[in-house]
Design a protein around this motif. Structure first.
Motif, PDB file in Angstrom:
ATOM      1  N   ASP A  61       0.833  -1.202   0.000  1.00  0.00           N
ATOM      2  CA  ASP A  61       0.000   0.000   0.000  1.00  0.00           C
ATOM      3  C   ASP A  61       0.869   1.254   0.000  1.00  0.00           C
ATOM      4  O   ASP A  61       0.579   2.228  -0.703  1.00  0.00           O
ATOM      5  N   VAL A  62       1.969   1.234   0.777  1.00  0.00           N
ATOM      6  CA  VAL A  62       2.914   2.353   0.782  1.00  0.00           C
ATOM      7  C   VAL A  62       3.499   2.543  -0.612  1.00  0.00           C
ATOM      8  O   VAL A  62       3.595   3.676  -1.115  1.00  0.00           O
ATOM      9  N   ALA A  64       2.194   1.746  -3.464  1.00  0.00           N
ATOM     10  CA  ALA A  64       1.168   2.295  -4.352  1.00  0.00           C
ATOM     11  C   ALA A  64       1.010   3.795  -4.139  1.00  0.00           C
ATOM     12  O   ALA A  64       0.916   4.574  -5.101  1.00  0.00           O
ATOM     13  N   LYS A  65       0.996   4.226  -2.894  1.00  0.00           N
ATOM     14  CA  LYS A  65       0.830   5.646  -2.577  1.00  0.00           C
ATOM     15  C   LYS A  65       2.029   6.475  -3.018  1.00  0.00           C
ATOM     16  O   LYS A  65       1.877   7.650  -3.381  1.00  0.00           O
ATOM     17  N   LEU A  66       3.235   5.865  -2.978  1.00  0.00           N
ATOM     18  CA  LEU A  66       4.449   6.595  -3.364  1.00  0.00           C
ATOM     19  C   LEU A  66       4.789   6.434  -4.841  1.00  0.00           C
ATOM     20  O   LEU A  66       5.758   7.026  -5.324  1.00  0.00           O
ATOM     21  N   ASP A 135       4.088  14.607   2.464  1.00  0.00           N
ATOM     22  CA  ASP A 135       3.169  13.479   2.332  1.00  0.00           C
ATOM     23  C   ASP A 135       3.851  12.143   2.580  1.00  0.00           C
ATOM     24  O   ASP A 135       3.253  11.222   3.155  1.00  0.00           O
ATOM     25  N   THR A 136       5.109  12.032   2.141  1.00  0.00           N
ATOM     26  CA  THR A 136       5.817  10.763   2.318  1.00  0.00           C
ATOM     27  C   THR A 136       5.933  10.409   3.796  1.00  0.00           C
ATOM     28  O   THR A 136       5.688   9.265   4.200  1.00  0.00           O
ATOM     29  N   ILE A 139       2.612   9.171   5.083  1.00  0.00           N
ATOM     30  CA  ILE A 139       2.318   7.810   4.614  1.00  0.00           C
ATOM     31  C   ILE A 139       3.112   6.789   5.418  1.00  0.00           C
ATOM     32  O   ILE A 139       2.584   5.751   5.846  1.00  0.00           O
ATOM     33  N   GLU A 142       1.784   6.398   9.076  1.00  0.00           N
ATOM     34  CA  GLU A 142       0.584   5.564   9.151  1.00  0.00           C
ATOM     35  C   GLU A 142       0.962   4.077   9.109  1.00  0.00           C
ATOM     36  O   GLU A 142       0.425   3.265   9.875  1.00  0.00           O
TER      37      GLU A 142
END
Length: 202
Positions: A61-62, A64-66, A135-136, A139, A142
């Protein structure tokens, strides 16, 4: 404390190594469970296997977000994969020798080695989350908040199990389940205190 800029390329390398560590950890736990003779330890490792699968999904998931490619093979990731494969082969070798107690000890040692790297990965991810910005960092925070405590548990508890199994194998009284398990240790300080107090539990 002021937030500071981190080396993005090195962070990505860390994340690739962390993803490979979790992927390899799944196979390591599956093999370790096949070597476990103590029913409590087997149950413990089964729980860790389930959590490791969740940690792997968390990192995906990390990625994908990055916007990172989870299939990319960095030099460091290749090394981590090699070490993980070697740990699995070591356990298989011990199991094939036919001494079940010895194989269980080898499995404990291999899990401790794997979890030492895994614990360090997440400690560093937590460091970036705390001291980075943007943002990194959010992420990563979390993800770290979801995983960090599990990693403490995996490392300190398995180290305790392996120590006590070795003590028993040497012919001395062992505390099984280990003090780390009984006291639900989740920090390095707690692990040290639990080991120090083991004499009171015999």
């Amino acid at each position: 404390m002021a937030k500071s800029k981190y080396d993005e390329a090195q962070l990505h390398e860390l994340l690739y190594q962390a993803l490979e560590t979790e992927a390899g950890g799944i196979e390591i736990y599956e093999t370790a469970i096949s070597c476990a003779r103590n029913s409590d330890l087997k149950e413990e490792w089964q729980g860790y296997l389930d959590e490791t699968k969740t940690h792997h999904k968390t990192l995906l998931d990390v990625f994908a977000k990055l916007g990172l490619d989870p299939e990319a093979r960095t030099p460091g990731r290749k090394v981590v994969a090699h070490i993980g494969d070697s740990l699995v082969k070591a356990m298989q070798m011990a199991r094939e020798e036919g001494d079940a107690d010895a194989a269980q000890l080898v499995a404990g040692e291999c899990v401790v080695l794997a979890e030492t790297k895994d614990h360090l990965n997440w400690e560093l991810i937590g460091h970036v989350a705390e001291h980075g910005s943007g943002d990194t960092a959010k992420i990563l925070k979390e993800a770290y908040d979801a995983v960090g405590q599990d990693e403490d548990h995996h490392l300190y508890h398995t180290a305790g199990w392996t120590r006590e199994l070795w003590i028993g194998a040497l012919g001395f009284p062992a505390v099984v389940p280990p003090p780390e398990e009984v006291k639900n240790v989740e920090t390095a300080i707690g692990a040290a205190r639990a080991e120090h107090a083991r004499g009171d539990m015999l």
